[in-house]
Design a protein around this motif. Structure first.
Motif, PDB file in Angstrom:
ATOM      1  N   MET A 361      57.625  29.170  22.432  1.00 12.63           N
ATOM      2  CA  MET A 361      56.951  30.181  21.608  1.00 12.63           C
ATOM      3  C   MET A 361      57.948  30.861  20.673  1.00 12.63           C
ATOM      4  SD  MET A 361      54.910  33.578  22.876  1.00 12.63           S
ATOM      5  CE  MET A 361      53.822  34.471  21.765  1.00 12.63           C
ATOM      6  N   PHE A 362      59.088  31.282  21.240  1.00 11.39           N
ATOM      7  CA  PHE A 362      60.076  31.997  20.429  1.00 11.39           C
ATOM      8  C   PHE A 362      60.654  31.088  19.346  1.00 11.39           C
ATOM      9  CE2 PHE A 362      60.973  34.398  24.655  1.00 11.39           C
ATOM     10  CZ  PHE A 362      59.768  35.079  24.519  1.00 11.39           C
ATOM     11  N   ALA A 363      60.857  29.814  19.710  1.00  7.41           N
ATOM     12  CA  ALA A 363      61.409  28.874  18.729  1.00  7.41           C
ATOM     13  C   ALA A 363      60.431  28.668  17.574  1.00  7.41           C
ATOM     14  CB  ALA A 363      61.727  27.532  19.400  1.00  7.41           C
ATOM     15  N   ALA A 364      59.146  28.571  17.899  1.00 14.13           N
ATOM     16  CA  ALA A 364      58.139  28.370  16.853  1.00 14.13           C
ATOM     17  C   ALA A 364      58.096  29.573  15.922  1.00 14.13           C
ATOM     18  CB  ALA A 364      56.768  28.128  17.478  1.00 14.13           C
ATOM     19  N   LEU A 365      58.185  30.773  16.505  1.00 13.32           N
ATOM     20  CA  LEU A 365      58.159  31.976  15.666  1.00 13.32           C
ATOM     21  C   LEU A 365      59.420  32.048  14.809  1.00 13.32           C
ATOM     22  CD1 LEU A 365      56.679  34.630  18.157  1.00 13.32           C
ATOM     23  CD2 LEU A 365      55.505  33.521  16.245  1.00 13.32           C
ATOM     24  N   ALA A 366      60.543  31.675  15.401  1.00 17.77           N
ATOM     25  CA  ALA A 366      61.805  31.693  14.647  1.00 17.77           C
ATOM     26  C   ALA A 366      61.725  30.718  13.473  1.00 17.77           C
ATOM     27  CB  ALA A 366      62.967  31.324  15.562  1.00 17.77           C
ATOM     28  N   ALA A 367      61.183  29.530  13.736  1.00 17.21           N
ATOM     29  CA  ALA A 367      61.067  28.535  12.664  1.00 17.21           C
ATOM     30  C   ALA A 367      60.169  29.057  11.551  1.00 17.21           C
ATOM     31  CB  ALA A 367      60.514  27.222  13.231  1.00 17.21           C
ATOM     32  N   GLY A 368      59.208  29.903  11.920  1.00 20.17           N
ATOM     33  CA  GLY A 368      58.324  30.499  10.906  1.00 20.17           C
ATOM     34  C   GLY A 368      58.918  31.765  10.304  1.00 20.17           C
ATOM     35  N   LYS A 369      60.185  32.050  10.617  1.00 20.59           N
ATOM     36  CA  LYS A 369      60.887  33.250  10.128  1.00 20.59           C
ATOM     37  C   LYS A 369      60.152  34.543  10.502  1.00 20.59           C
ATOM     38  CE  LYS A 369      63.831  31.341   6.624  1.00 20.59           C
ATOM     39  NZ  LYS A 369      63.849  30.055   7.293  1.00 20.59           N
ATOM     40  N   ILE A 370      59.647  34.559  11.737  1.00 20.85           N
ATOM     41  CA  ILE A 370      58.919  35.733  12.210  1.00 20.85           C
ATOM     42  C   ILE A 370      59.766  36.434  13.266  1.00 20.85           C
ATOM     43  CG2 ILE A 370      56.840  36.522  13.438  1.00 20.85           C
ATOM     44  CD1 ILE A 370      55.525  33.880  12.158  1.00 20.85           C
ATOM     45  N   ASN A 371      60.112  37.685  12.982  1.00 24.30           N
ATOM     46  CA  ASN A 371      60.980  38.435  13.888  1.00 24.30           C
ATOM     47  C   ASN A 371      60.183  39.027  15.048  1.00 24.30           C
ATOM     48  OD1 ASN A 371      63.489  39.603  14.617  1.00 24.30           O
ATOM     49  ND2 ASN A 371      62.706  41.579  13.889  1.00 24.30           N
ATOM     50  N   ILE A 372      60.747  38.909  16.257  1.00 23.21           N
ATOM     51  CA  ILE A 372      60.073  39.452  17.445  1.00 23.21           C
ATOM     52  C   ILE A 372      60.634  40.832  17.737  1.00 23.21           C
ATOM     53  CG2 ILE A 372      59.653  39.103  19.912  1.00 23.21           C
ATOM     54  CD1 ILE A 372      60.164  36.070  19.394  1.00 23.21           C
ATOM     55  N   GLU A 373      59.762  41.845  17.786  1.00 23.23           N
ATOM     56  CA  GLU A 373      60.233  43.208  18.059  1.00 23.23           C
ATOM     57  C   GLU A 373      60.183  43.557  19.537  1.00 23.23           C
ATOM     58  OE1 GLU A 373      58.569  46.227  15.534  1.00 23.23           O
ATOM     59  OE2 GLU A 373      58.392  44.828  13.863  1.00 23.23           O
ATOM     60  N   MET A 374      59.163  43.065  20.210  1.00 18.39           N
ATOM     61  CA  MET A 374      59.017  43.348  21.639  1.00 18.39           C
ATOM     62  C   MET A 374      58.365  42.149  22.305  1.00 18.39           C
ATOM     63  SD  MET A 374      57.223  47.021  21.122  1.00 18.39           S
ATOM     64  CE  MET A 374      57.642  48.251  22.287  1.00 18.39           C
ATOM     65  N   ILE A 375      58.574  42.009  23.609  1.00 15.41           N
ATOM     66  CA  ILE A 375      57.995  40.885  24.339  1.00 15.41           C
ATOM     67  C   ILE A 375      57.346  41.414  25.621  1.00 15.41           C
ATOM     68  CG2 ILE A 375      58.507  38.729  25.580  1.00 15.41           C
ATOM     69  CD1 ILE A 375      61.028  38.518  23.733  1.00 15.41           C
ATOM     70  N   ALA A 376      56.207  40.876  25.957  1.00 10.79           N
ATOM     71  CA  ALA A 376      55.571  41.236  27.230  1.00 10.79           C
ATOM     72  C   ALA A 376      55.000  39.969  27.847  1.00 10.79           C
ATOM     73  CB  ALA A 376      54.460  42.245  27.002  1.00 10.79           C
ATOM     74  N   THR A 377      55.068  39.880  29.170  1.00  9.35           N
ATOM     75  CA  THR A 377      54.523  38.680  29.809  1.00  9.35           C
ATOM     76  C   THR A 377      53.617  39.049  30.969  1.00  9.35           C
ATOM     77  OG1 THR A 377      56.330  38.523  31.379  1.00  9.35           O
ATOM     78  CG2 THR A 377      56.606  37.340  29.318  1.00  9.35           C
ATOM     79  N   SER A 378      52.704  38.152  31.287  1.00  8.07           N
ATOM     80  CA  SER A 378      51.947  38.237  32.534  1.00  8.07           C
ATOM     81  C   SER A 378      52.041  36.845  33.133  1.00  8.07           C
ATOM     82  CB  SER A 378      50.495  38.622  32.273  1.00  8.07           C
ATOM     83  OG  SER A 378      49.745  37.470  31.934  1.00  8.07           O
ATOM     84  N   GLU A 379      51.364  36.637  34.254  1.00  8.34           N
ATOM     85  CA  GLU A 379      51.453  35.332  34.896  1.00  8.34           C
ATOM     86  C   GLU A 379      50.914  34.226  33.986  1.00  8.34           C
ATOM     87  OE1 GLU A 379      50.403  33.541  39.228  1.00  8.34           O
ATOM     88  OE2 GLU A 379      49.555  35.457  38.642  1.00  8.34           O
ATOM     89  N   ILE A 380      49.905  34.557  33.180  1.00  7.93           N
ATOM     90  CA  ILE A 380      49.295  33.503  32.356  1.00  7.93           C
ATOM     91  C   ILE A 380      49.294  33.844  30.866  1.00  7.93           C
ATOM     92  CG2 ILE A 380      47.875  32.613  34.252  1.00  7.93           C
ATOM     93  CD1 ILE A 380      45.445  33.948  32.808  1.00  7.93           C
ATOM     94  N   SER A 381      50.190  34.727  30.430  1.00  2.32           N
ATOM     95  CA  SER A 381      50.270  34.992  28.986  1.00  2.32           C
ATOM     96  C   SER A 381      51.666  35.466  28.587  1.00  2.32           C
ATOM     97  CB  SER A 381      49.247  36.050  28.578  1.00  2.32           C
ATOM     98  OG  SER A 381      49.680  37.328  28.993  1.00  2.32           O
TER      99      SER A 381
END
Ligand code: ADP
Ligand code: ASP
Ligand code: MG
Length: 407
Positions: A361-381
């Protein structure tokens, strides 16, 4: 042979004008035969609820919750009465009932009331008389006789609760798309319709912003294992089944992509890095009635740290006020905020058994030049908070990166 009972819910877009109401009436009538009882739940016509909220806003800056609910509940009464008339025009006996007439008992939480119980007496009587029942969605009544509403999108909840109360064999949710898609088909034309999806995945998608179903309605459907069939009121096409479990759940890691543009970010700078700070801050925010979502605390280098968190856009002002008060008592620095953020999420039960999904997911966003400000996870998301103006392209990028455009 035991009589079949079906519940059908028609959303606002399905009853948006007289022609659509007549079309829905035809469909409803086509299901009624000697061996099937039909109960219908309707939403307000098109944007009626939004229009009523806007109207109230022109009259009062802070209307009481009680009067707001009284006002909003009228929207569903209009569509409900009109649909019953349309069904009758086709020669089928029908009766329109408000939530209060049926006896949809809720708690006292105006604007987001919880359904406690539905009385099935009046419905059963109407069925006995051979009538098609049309019930106004989104509304209920407290033990004290006060009218309540069930939260936005709440007609879904009315339908699920009704299906439970009258032990329906099926609960069909009619909307303006042909089912649940891998992502919002209005945003990504390549989105694919899913044949089935689990309650858990749908709940996650709905909570993370897929407006197609109200999250709480899925919670209730899951609790009582009421399978839902989401389909279009514009076609006969089979839709998507929302069920307890699906076959081959582990084959795909990611089932769907969702986005949410209704969040905002608050940052409190230079807070002392010591025990009790977060407790004080989030206690004050909770007291202000604001729901906090993603929280990020920076690593402290000088015994001071920044804490950022997201809140619903509608609660931003309240959230800032509460945070500023805490900042003063803690001797913290500035309180910053931004409305220009959004959340993009990937959802899938298969994530439990696949590795490396976050990295993809992070690699795809990076390739799209989209900066990630925060990250949150759950068991299925996994969710990323990103810039608002990047969210549409992020959804498209992730949809492609996880191969959801392909069969
Ligand atoms: P209704 O008026 O029937 O309640 P809504 O507008 O609440 O309908 O929900 C239907 C809309 O949900 C669709 O028009 C679609 O744009 C949106 N939507 C968002 N995510 C999805 C998804 N994953 N699958 C299908 N529809 C979605
Ligand atoms: N009319 C209400 C709303 O717009 C409830 C619903 O449509 O389900 O939120
Ligand atoms: Mg809806």
């Amino acid at each position: 042979m035991k009589k079949k009972i079906i519940v059908q819910k028609y959303g606002g877009s399905s009853v948006k004008d007289a022609d659509r109401i007549k079309a829905v009436a035809e469909r409803v009538a086509s299901y009624k035969n000697k061996n099937t009882d039909v109960a219908v739940v309707v939403s307000a016509m098109a944007d009626t609820t939004d229009d009523l909220i806007e109207l109230a806003g022109k009259i009062a800056s802070n209307p009481t919750d009680r009067e707001m609910d009284l006002l909003l509940a009228t929207g569903e009464q209009i569509s409900c009465a009109l649909l019953a008339m349309a069904v009758r025009e086709l020669g089928f006996p029908s009766v329109a009932l408000t939530g209060f007439q049926v006896g949809v008992r809720t708690n006292k939480e105006h604007g987001k009331a919880r359904v406690e119980q539905i009385d099935d007496k009046r419905l059963k009587q109407a069925f006995k008389e051979g009538k098609i029942v049309i019930m106004a969605g989104y509304q209920g009544i407290t033990a004290e006789g006060e009218i309540t509403t069930l939260g936005r999108g709440g007609s879904d909840l009315s339908a699920v609760a009704l299906a439970k109360a009258i032990k329906a064999d099926v609960c069909e949710i009619y909307t303006d798309v042909t089912g649940i898609y891998t992502t919002d088909p209005r945003m990504v034309p390549e989105a694919r319709k899913l044949k089935e999806i689990t309650f858990d995945e749908m709940l996650e998608m709905a909570s993370l912003g897929a407006q197609v179903m109200q999250a709480r309605s899925i919670e209730v459907a899951k609790r009582f294992n009421i399978p839902l069939h989401v389909r279009s009121s514009y076609s006969k096409e089979e839709g998507t089944m929302i069920v307890k479990s699906v076959k081959n759940i582990e084959e795909v890691a990611v089932t769907g992509i969702t986005s949410n543009k209704n969040e905002a970010k608050i940052t409190i700078c230079a807070v002392p890095d010591q025990p009790g700070v977060s407790a004080t801050l989030f206690n004050a925010i909770a007291k202000a009635g604001v729901n906090v979502d993603v929280i990020v605390q920076n690593v402290s280098q000088s015994r001071k740290t920044d804490i950022s968190f997201t809140v619903p856009k509608a609660d931003l002002v309240k959230g800032i006020k509460a945070t500023e008060e805490v900042a003063k008592t803690l001797g913290a620095g500035e309180v910053l905020h931004s409305r220009d953020i959004a959340r993009v999420s990937i959802v899938g039960s298969g994530m439990r058994s696949h590795q490396g999904i976050a990295a993809r997911m992070f690699a795809a966003l990076a390739a799209g030049k989209i900066n990630i400000e925060m990250i949150a996870t759950s068991e299925i998301s996994i969710s990323c908070i990103i810039a608002l103006d990047k969210v549409d392209s992020a959804v498209k990028t992730l949809h492609k990166a996880f191969g959801l455009d392909k069969k």
